[in-house]
Design a protein around this motif. Structure first.
Motif, PDB file in Angstrom:
ATOM      1  N   LEU A 152       0.858  -1.177   0.000  1.00  0.00           N
ATOM      2  CA  LEU A 152       0.000   0.000   0.000  1.00  0.00           C
ATOM      3  C   LEU A 152       0.897   1.230   0.000  1.00  0.00           C
ATOM      4  CD1 LEU A 152      -2.400  -1.301   2.789  1.00  0.00           C
ATOM      5  CD2 LEU A 152      -2.801  -1.391   0.323  1.00  0.00           C
ATOM      6  N   THR A 153       0.634   2.170  -0.908  1.00  0.00           N
ATOM      7  CA  THR A 153       1.535   3.308  -1.089  1.00  0.00           C
ATOM      8  C   THR A 153       0.860   4.627  -0.720  1.00  0.00           C
ATOM      9  OG1 THR A 153       0.914   3.542  -3.414  1.00  0.00           O
ATOM     10  CG2 THR A 153       2.793   2.125  -2.915  1.00  0.00           C
ATOM     11  N   GLY A 154       1.718   5.629  -0.477  1.00  0.00           N
ATOM     12  CA  GLY A 154       1.217   6.976  -0.186  1.00  0.00           C
ATOM     13  C   GLY A 154       0.523   7.091   1.151  1.00  0.00           C
ATOM     14  N   ILE A 155       0.978   6.335   2.151  1.00  0.00           N
ATOM     15  CA  ILE A 155       0.330   6.335   3.466  1.00  0.00           C
ATOM     16  C   ILE A 155       0.976   7.415   4.334  1.00  0.00           C
ATOM     17  CG2 ILE A 155      -0.389   4.934   5.411  1.00  0.00           C
ATOM     18  CD1 ILE A 155      -1.334   3.961   2.627  1.00  0.00           C
ATOM     19  N   ALA A 156       0.220   8.423   4.675  1.00  0.00           N
ATOM     20  CA  ALA A 156       0.750   9.546   5.448  1.00  0.00           C
ATOM     21  C   ALA A 156       0.978   9.150   6.902  1.00  0.00           C
ATOM     22  CB  ALA A 156      -0.207  10.731   5.383  1.00  0.00           C
ATOM     23  N   ASP A 157       2.126   9.548   7.441  1.00  0.00           N
ATOM     24  CA  ASP A 157       2.497   9.375   8.850  1.00  0.00           C
ATOM     25  C   ASP A 157       2.641   7.913   9.263  1.00  0.00           C
ATOM     26  OD1 ASP A 157       2.581  12.130   9.294  1.00  0.00           O
ATOM     27  OD2 ASP A 157       0.453  12.225   9.790  1.00  0.00           O
ATOM     28  N   ALA A 158       2.780   7.007   8.299  1.00  0.00           N
ATOM     29  CA  ALA A 158       2.937   5.591   8.649  1.00  0.00           C
ATOM     30  C   ALA A 158       4.224   5.348   9.430  1.00  0.00           C
ATOM     31  CB  ALA A 158       2.927   4.736   7.384  1.00  0.00           C
ATOM     32  N   SER A 159       5.222   6.196   9.241  1.00  0.00           N
ATOM     33  CA  SER A 159       6.515   5.983   9.893  1.00  0.00           C
ATOM     34  C   SER A 159       6.467   6.176  11.400  1.00  0.00           C
ATOM     35  CB  SER A 159       7.572   6.909   9.288  1.00  0.00           C
ATOM     36  OG  SER A 159       7.202   8.268   9.446  1.00  0.00           O
ATOM     37  N   VAL A 160       5.424   6.841  11.919  1.00  0.00           N
ATOM     38  CA  VAL A 160       5.312   7.008  13.378  1.00  0.00           C
ATOM     39  C   VAL A 160       4.133   6.232  13.950  1.00  0.00           C
ATOM     40  CG1 VAL A 160       6.496   9.224  13.543  1.00  0.00           C
ATOM     41  CG2 VAL A 160       4.040   9.174  13.053  1.00  0.00           C
ATOM     42  N   ALA A 161       3.494   5.415  13.115  1.00  0.00           N
ATOM     43  CA  ALA A 161       2.314   4.673  13.566  1.00  0.00           C
ATOM     44  C   ALA A 161       2.702   3.464  14.407  1.00  0.00           C
ATOM     45  CB  ALA A 161       1.485   4.223  12.372  1.00  0.00           C
ATOM     46  N   ASP A 162       1.885   3.172  15.393  1.00  0.00           N
ATOM     47  CA  ASP A 162       1.995   1.938  16.164  1.00  0.00           C
ATOM     48  C   ASP A 162       1.022   0.893  15.637  1.00  0.00           C
ATOM     49  OD1 ASP A 162       3.846   2.938  18.323  1.00  0.00           O
ATOM     50  OD2 ASP A 162       2.176   4.327  18.624  1.00  0.00           O
ATOM     51  N   VAL A 163      -0.116   1.376  15.098  1.00  0.00           N
ATOM     52  CA  VAL A 163      -1.160   0.495  14.577  1.00  0.00           C
ATOM     53  C   VAL A 163      -1.548   0.973  13.186  1.00  0.00           C
ATOM     54  CG1 VAL A 163      -3.497  -0.403  14.905  1.00  0.00           C
ATOM     55  CG2 VAL A 163      -2.055   0.068  16.897  1.00  0.00           C
TER      56      VAL A 163
END
Length: 362
Positions: A152-163
């Motif tokens: 899945l591409t273009g996911i905003a703020d995924a780098s700081v997500a826990d879930v």
């Protein structure tokens, strides 16, 4: 049939008090020079600021009911927070976690995860591309023998997500631990809201509910409240440009006194006044449930052009200084451009609005 109440477009005393508190915090944490420096680093998110917003002030749970540990507030209050975050181009996952992911979890009734968000112990992100509009086509992971696969591409703020909240091809929305997925940063125009590619290679997930209604609700709230962020951007740009033109002199007189520039600023002020009305109407509609789809479409059909115009005018009237990395105007231009396609471009929302009010193109 009783008439629906008129939307409340003015700010209440409580909302103004919330604005003042958030602005004070951002003044202390979001110095423009620091924001510029952070965007050039390997860790663009402002984690200390997020901890203060989410934990100390409790704003992560603004839309979460009190019985789940949240504030039990409405989208109107969340809109005020987003205005101030837009003014500061703050790099925090408020829109993605505290609005979009929260709305998806509310639709699914995931009380345990909502409690974690309210307590600011985790960050959740909906694994849907930032460009996807409410009701748009959503890329799904493949469910095979109970495990999720796909990219899945273009996911905003995924780098700081826990879930990560992942739509799957069986029609379900699954909660996946971010540590179990591979999150790869993608090149993003707006470094204050980083995008990433999420790769799932046989990852176990917990089914929360049906994806379609949850994603639609989440993206609608995201689109509606994004207009408030765009309002904050545009308002800061106008205020800063007026201040600069009062100080800069040519021929021994302030540049802001030149008639041609006064006309440009007046036009921009009127556009921002219209955006404020549209953004407040969208926030009020999300809070009350009255004509929500129409209000969100109107706001997003108008907001992008105003925010981008404000950034372009600020850049030009600062003499092109926005292309100098030491000045923050370039951050606002990039955020305005990135926001113009977030949760659907203006043309998409105009098409939706035409359908809603039965004014389809011939």
């Amino acid at each position: 049939m009783s008439a629906q109440p008129e939307p409340a477009l003015l700010y209440s005393e409580e909302e103004e008090a919330l604005r003042a508190a958030v602005r004070d915090l951002l003044t202390d944490h979001c110095d423009p020079a620091d924001v510029v420096t952070r965007t050039e680093s390997a860790a663009p998110h402002d984690v200390p600021l997020w901890k203060s917003l989410a934990g100390s002030m409790g704003l992560a749970g603004l839309l979460i009911p009190e019985e789940l540990g949240g504030q039990g507030a409405t989208h109107r209050e969340a809109a005020v927070v987003l205005e101030e975050l837009g003014r500061a181009v703050a790099s925090v996952p408020y829109l993605t976690s505290s609005v979009v992911a929260t709305e998806a979890l509310l639709a699914c009734g995931a009380e345990d995860l909502l409690g974690e968000l309210a307590a600011a112990t985790s960050v959740a992100v909906l694994a849907v591309g930032l460009h996807v509009a409410p009701g748009g086509a959503v890329a799904s992971a493949r469910l095979d023998s109970g495990y999720l696969h796909g990219e899945l591409t273009g996911i905003a703020d995924a780098s700081v997500a826990d879930v990560l909240l992942v739509p799957a091809d069986d029609g379900g929305l699954y909660a996946v631990g971010a540590a179990d997925a591979t999150v790869t940063p993608q090149v993003s125009l707006d470094a204050t809201r980083p995008l990433a590619r999420v790769t799932l290679d046989g990852v176990a997930g917990r089914r929360l509910g049906d994806a379609e209604p949850a994603v639609r609700r989440a993206l609608r709230a995201g689109a509606g409240l994004l207009a408030s962020e765009q309002l904050g951007l545009a308002d800061w740009l106008l205020t800063e440009t007026v201040r600069y033109l009062k100080e800069r002199k040519q021929f021994n007189r302030p540049v802001g006194g030149f008639q041609a520039l006064k006309h440009r600023l007046a036009r921009l002020w009127l556009e921002i006044a219209g955006l404020r009305a549209a953004a407040r109407n969208a926030a009020d509609a999300l809070a009350t449930g009255a004509d929500t789809d129409v209000a969100v479409a109107v706001a997003q059909a108008y907001a992008a052009q105003v925010a981008v115009h404000a950034a372009e005018e600020a850049l030009q009237l600062h003499g092109g200084i926005g292309m100098t990395w030491e000045h923050p105007v370039h951050l606002y231009l990039k955020r305005a451009k990135a926001d113009s396609i977030a949760y659907g471009a203006a043309g998409r929302h105009r098409t939706v609005l035409a359908e809603l009010v039965d004014l389809r193109a011939p």
